[in-house]
Design an enzyme around this catalytic site. Structure first.
Site, PDB file in Angstrom:
ATOM      1  N   ARG A  92      -7.142  15.796   9.095  1.00 43.65           N
ATOM      2  CA  ARG A  92      -8.467  15.480   9.615  1.00 43.65           C
ATOM      3  C   ARG A  92      -8.396  14.330  10.619  1.00 43.65           C
ATOM      4  O   ARG A  92      -9.340  14.086  11.359  1.00 43.65           O
ATOM      5  CB  ARG A  92      -9.413  15.115   8.459  1.00 43.65           C
ATOM      6  CG  ARG A  92      -9.653  16.240   7.487  1.00 43.65           C
ATOM      7  CD  ARG A  92     -10.215  17.473   8.160  1.00 43.65           C
ATOM      8  NE  ARG A  92     -11.421  17.183   8.900  1.00 43.65           N
ATOM      9  CZ  ARG A  92     -12.637  17.128   8.377  1.00 43.65           C
ATOM     10  NH1 ARG A  92     -12.814  17.409   7.109  1.00 43.65           N
ATOM     11  NH2 ARG A  92     -13.698  16.838   9.112  1.00 43.65           N
ATOM     12  N   HIS A  93      -7.291  13.612  10.612  1.00 51.92           N
ATOM     13  CA  HIS A  93      -7.116  12.493  11.551  1.00 51.92           C
ATOM     14  C   HIS A  93      -6.604  13.056  12.861  1.00 51.92           C
ATOM     15  O   HIS A  93      -5.426  13.358  13.009  1.00 51.92           O
ATOM     16  CB  HIS A  93      -6.221  11.427  10.921  1.00 51.92           C
ATOM     17  CG  HIS A  93      -6.862  10.850   9.699  1.00 51.92           C
ATOM     18  ND1 HIS A  93      -7.690   9.748   9.752  1.00 51.92           N
ATOM     19  CD2 HIS A  93      -6.886  11.288   8.414  1.00 51.92           C
ATOM     20  CE1 HIS A  93      -8.178   9.516   8.541  1.00 51.92           C
ATOM     21  NE2 HIS A  93      -7.693  10.440   7.709  1.00 51.92           N
ATOM     22  N   ARG A 104       5.391  31.260   8.359  1.00 54.17           N
ATOM     23  CA  ARG A 104       5.596  32.568   8.998  1.00 54.17           C
ATOM     24  C   ARG A 104       7.071  32.725   9.360  1.00 54.17           C
ATOM     25  O   ARG A 104       7.622  33.811   9.311  1.00 54.17           O
ATOM     26  CB  ARG A 104       4.736  32.679  10.260  1.00 54.17           C
ATOM     27  CG  ARG A 104       3.263  32.598   9.967  1.00 54.17           C
ATOM     28  CD  ARG A 104       2.469  32.702  11.249  1.00 54.17           C
ATOM     29  NE  ARG A 104       2.586  34.047  11.822  1.00 54.17           N
ATOM     30  CZ  ARG A 104       2.296  34.332  13.085  1.00 54.17           C
ATOM     31  NH1 ARG A 104       1.911  33.390  13.908  1.00 54.17           N
ATOM     32  NH2 ARG A 104       2.404  35.559  13.522  1.00 54.17           N
ATOM     33  N   ARG A 201      -7.511   5.770   4.111  1.00 53.12           N
ATOM     34  CA  ARG A 201      -6.707   6.433   3.076  1.00 53.12           C
ATOM     35  C   ARG A 201      -6.101   5.472   2.065  1.00 53.12           C
ATOM     36  O   ARG A 201      -5.505   5.913   1.080  1.00 53.12           O
ATOM     37  CB  ARG A 201      -5.627   7.305   3.725  1.00 53.12           C
ATOM     38  CG  ARG A 201      -6.189   8.390   4.634  1.00 53.12           C
ATOM     39  CD  ARG A 201      -7.178   9.293   3.904  1.00 53.12           C
ATOM     40  NE  ARG A 201      -7.760  10.304   4.798  1.00 53.12           N
ATOM     41  CZ  ARG A 201      -8.611  11.229   4.403  1.00 53.12           C
ATOM     42  NH1 ARG A 201      -9.009  11.290   3.144  1.00 53.12           N
ATOM     43  NH2 ARG A 201      -9.109  12.090   5.266  1.00 53.12           N
TER      44      ARG A 201
HETATM   45  C1  LIG Z   1     -12.652   9.224   1.046  1.00 55.46           C
HETATM   46  C2  LIG Z   1     -12.860  10.314   2.048  1.00 55.46           C
HETATM   47  C3  LIG Z   1     -13.580  11.438   1.700  1.00 55.46           C
HETATM   48  C4  LIG Z   1     -13.764  12.465   2.611  1.00 55.46           C
HETATM   49  N1  LIG Z   1     -14.475  13.577   2.231  1.00 55.46           N
HETATM   50  C5  LIG Z   1     -14.639  14.595   3.109  1.00 55.46           C
HETATM   51  C6  LIG Z   1     -15.342  15.788   2.735  1.00 55.46           C
HETATM   52  O1  LIG Z   1     -15.836  15.909   1.620  1.00 55.46           O
HETATM   53  N2  LIG Z   1     -15.456  16.790   3.635  1.00 55.46           N
HETATM   54  C7  LIG Z   1     -14.942  16.678   4.894  1.00 55.46           C
HETATM   55  O2  LIG Z   1     -15.082  17.621   5.686  1.00 55.46           O
HETATM   56  N3  LIG Z   1     -14.276  15.575   5.285  1.00 55.46           N
HETATM   57  C8  LIG Z   1     -14.103  14.543   4.423  1.00 55.46           C
HETATM   58  N4  LIG Z   1     -13.396  13.430   4.820  1.00 55.46           N
HETATM   59  C9  LIG Z   1     -12.837  13.379   6.172  1.00 55.46           C
HETATM   60  C10 LIG Z   1     -13.668  12.479   7.110  1.00 55.46           C
HETATM   61  O3  LIG Z   1     -14.962  13.016   7.319  1.00 55.46           O
HETATM   62  C11 LIG Z   1     -12.939  12.315   8.459  1.00 55.46           C
HETATM   63  O4  LIG Z   1     -12.807  13.581   9.063  1.00 55.46           O
HETATM   64  C12 LIG Z   1     -11.565  11.727   8.305  1.00 55.46           C
HETATM   65  O5  LIG Z   1     -11.601  10.594   7.495  1.00 55.46           O
HETATM   66  C13 LIG Z   1     -11.030  11.346   9.686  1.00 55.46           C
HETATM   67  O6  LIG Z   1     -11.792  10.261  10.165  1.00 55.46           O
HETATM   68  P1  LIG Z   1     -12.067  10.034  11.688  1.00 55.46           P
HETATM   69  O7  LIG Z   1     -12.743  11.232  12.277  1.00 55.46           O
HETATM   70  O8  LIG Z   1     -12.756   8.718  11.847  1.00 55.46           O
HETATM   71  O9  LIG Z   1     -10.548   9.849  12.211  1.00 55.46           O
HETATM   72  P2  LIG Z   1      -9.732  10.473  13.395  1.00 55.46           P
HETATM   73  O10 LIG Z   1      -9.901  11.936  13.533  1.00 55.46           O
HETATM   74  O11 LIG Z   1      -8.366   9.923  13.212  1.00 55.46           O
HETATM   75  O12 LIG Z   1     -10.340   9.829  14.664  1.00 55.46           O
HETATM   76  C14 LIG Z   1     -10.254   8.421  14.879  1.00 55.46           C
HETATM   77  C15 LIG Z   1     -11.448   8.028  15.722  1.00 55.46           C
HETATM   78  O13 LIG Z   1     -11.335   8.642  17.001  1.00 55.46           O
HETATM   79  C16 LIG Z   1     -12.610   9.057  17.441  1.00 55.46           C
HETATM   80  N5  LIG Z   1     -12.568  10.520  17.627  1.00 55.46           N
HETATM   81  C17 LIG Z   1     -11.558  11.367  17.306  1.00 55.46           C
HETATM   82  N6  LIG Z   1     -11.847  12.612  17.676  1.00 55.46           N
HETATM   83  C18 LIG Z   1     -13.074  12.563  18.221  1.00 55.46           C
HETATM   84  C19 LIG Z   1     -13.934  13.533  18.794  1.00 55.46           C
HETATM   85  N7  LIG Z   1     -13.617  14.820  18.887  1.00 55.46           N
HETATM   86  N8  LIG Z   1     -15.122  13.120  19.251  1.00 55.46           N
HETATM   87  C20 LIG Z   1     -15.486  11.836  19.190  1.00 55.46           C
HETATM   88  N9  LIG Z   1     -14.727  10.855  18.666  1.00 55.46           N
HETATM   89  C21 LIG Z   1     -13.534  11.217  18.196  1.00 55.46           C
HETATM   90  C22 LIG Z   1     -13.610   8.627  16.396  1.00 55.46           C
HETATM   91  O14 LIG Z   1     -14.097   7.346  16.748  1.00 55.46           O
HETATM   92  C23 LIG Z   1     -12.786   8.502  15.143  1.00 55.46           C
HETATM   93  O15 LIG Z   1     -13.307   7.605  14.192  1.00 55.46           O
HETATM   94  C24 LIG Z   1     -13.218  12.373   3.924  1.00 55.46           C
HETATM   95  C25 LIG Z   1     -12.505  11.225   4.275  1.00 55.46           C
HETATM   96  C26 LIG Z   1     -12.314  10.213   3.362  1.00 55.46           C
HETATM   97  C27 LIG Z   1     -11.500   8.995   3.770  1.00 55.46           C
END
Ligand SMILES: Cc1cc2nc3c(=O)[nH]c(=O)nc-3n(C[C@H](O)[C@H](O)[C@H](O)COP(=O)(O)OP(=O)(O)OC[C@H]3O[C@@H](n4cnc5c(N)ncnc54)[C@H](O)[C@@H]3O)c2cc1C
Length: 279
Positions: A92-93, A104, A201
């Site tokens: 998700r990061h 595959r 994390r």
């Molecule tokens: C404890 C916990 C529980 C969670 N539970 C769920 C859940 O139930 N369901 C679920 O789906 N997810 C869940 N997540 C995932 C969460 O929603 C985030 O997707 C994940 O933590 C990545 O965070 P981020 O998007 O800030 O980080 P990154 O993807 O690493 O991005 C870092 C930063 O870059 C910027 N960025 C990156 N890409 C873009 C973009 N395309 N547009 C704009 N800005 C961008 C943003 O500022 C972002 O904060 C959970 C996460 C945690 C830590």
């Protein structure tokens, strides 16, 4: 200063740090260090070389004031082996560059994660997403659950091998493999985004299994960039953000008055600051 070599990082390059029952983290490569952060910042500020003490203070200033771009000049490449359910949280990061082993192309190894007996817990009542850290299942129950996990994944793998032996395509045979199966990735990230990953994390709300990986990655980052790590720990990991009503609550408490938050918000606020619950 062209290519930066950090002796502490060189010493751990390629070292396999075990995580969970079959996983690991390896530092494959790194680019830059505390010195690169300082160099990059001084390009923008136009300052000359300063003492180590000044470097440390500059890094601390940059981090606590969200001057993030100098931290993006430092890059890490890791090789990580983790269960697929951890990988799903990991990917998700979005700011990383990564490659993953392909089910595959490759035959998947019969390696699955089974939580240790002391990690089989009951569901938390207060956090719908998590186990209750204070309510482990009785050992006899935990052992039975672990045995069932072993049995079912063994049966799944026997079937996987049967399909492979019968010449069924690997991309079909792998479809039924479990989330507990181990996968491997090469994962590259810059330090600014790595700190964001680690702040999320290593937090108590993250699942214990991914936290274990975060702890190892944190130690590796500390070896490469000790000053940046120290500031990260102080301002982000062990610091907290307060909203305007929480700042008002602090002021109220300092004045000897009730915090003035709703019960739920009060609980969150006190947990954030490590204060005792209101009696
Ligand atoms: C404890 C916990 C529980 C969670 N539970 C769920 C859940 O139930 N369901 C679920 O789906 N997810 C869940 N997540 C995932 C969460 O929603 C985030 O997707 C994940 O933590 C990545 O965070 P981020 O998007 O800030 O980080 P990154 O993807 O690493 O991005 C870092 C930063 O870059 C910027 N960025 C990156 N890409 C873009 C973009 N395309 N547009 C704009 N800005 C961008 C943003 O500022 C972002 O904060 C959970 C996460 C945690 C830590």
């Amino acid at each position: 200063m062209a290519h930066i070599i950090v002796p502490e990082a060189e010493a751990i390059l390629e070292k396999e740090y075990p995580v969970l029952d079959h996983g690991f983290v390896r530092l494959v490569d790194y680019m830059g260090s505390d010195a690169r952060i300082v160099q990059a910042a001084r390009v923008s500020y136009g300052e000359g070389t300063k003492s180590v003490r000044d470097d440390k203070a500059l890094i601390d200033y940059l981090l606590r004031n969200d001057h993030n771009s100098p931290f993006e000049q430092v890059v890490f490449t890791f090789h990580v082996k983790m269960p697929i359910f951890v990988a799903r949280q990991w990917v998700r990061h979005r700011t990383a560059r990564m490659n993953e082993i392909s089910g595959r192309y490759s035959l998947m190894k019969d390696e699955v994660y089974v939580p240790a007996e002391d990690q089989v817990h009951f569901q938390s009542d207060s956090n719908k997403q998590a186990r209750d850290e204070n309510r482990p299942a009785p050992p006899i129950v935990a052992e039975k659950i672990r045995a069932t996990m072993h049995e079912t994944t063994t049966a799944i793998f026997d079937h996987y091998k049967e399909m492979i032996d019968a010449g069924i395509a690997r991309e079909i045979a792998r479809i039924n493999l479990p989330l507990s199966l181990y996968t491997e990735i090469y994962w590259q990230m810059d330090l600014h985004n790595l700190f964001h990953f680690l702040a999320l994390r290593l937090d108590g709300h993250a699942q214990l299994e991914i936290r274990k990986y975060g702890e190892v990655i944190g130690q590796i980052v500390k070896a490469v960039c000790p000053f940046a790590w120290e500031s990260f720990e102080r301002h982000r990991l062990n610091g907290c953000r307060l909203s305007s009503d929480e700042i008002l609550a602090v002021k109220n408490l300092l004045a000897g008055e009730p915090a003035g938050l709703t019960k739920r918000r009060d609980g969150e606020f006190r947990a954030k600051l490590g204060l005792e619950k209101e009696k």
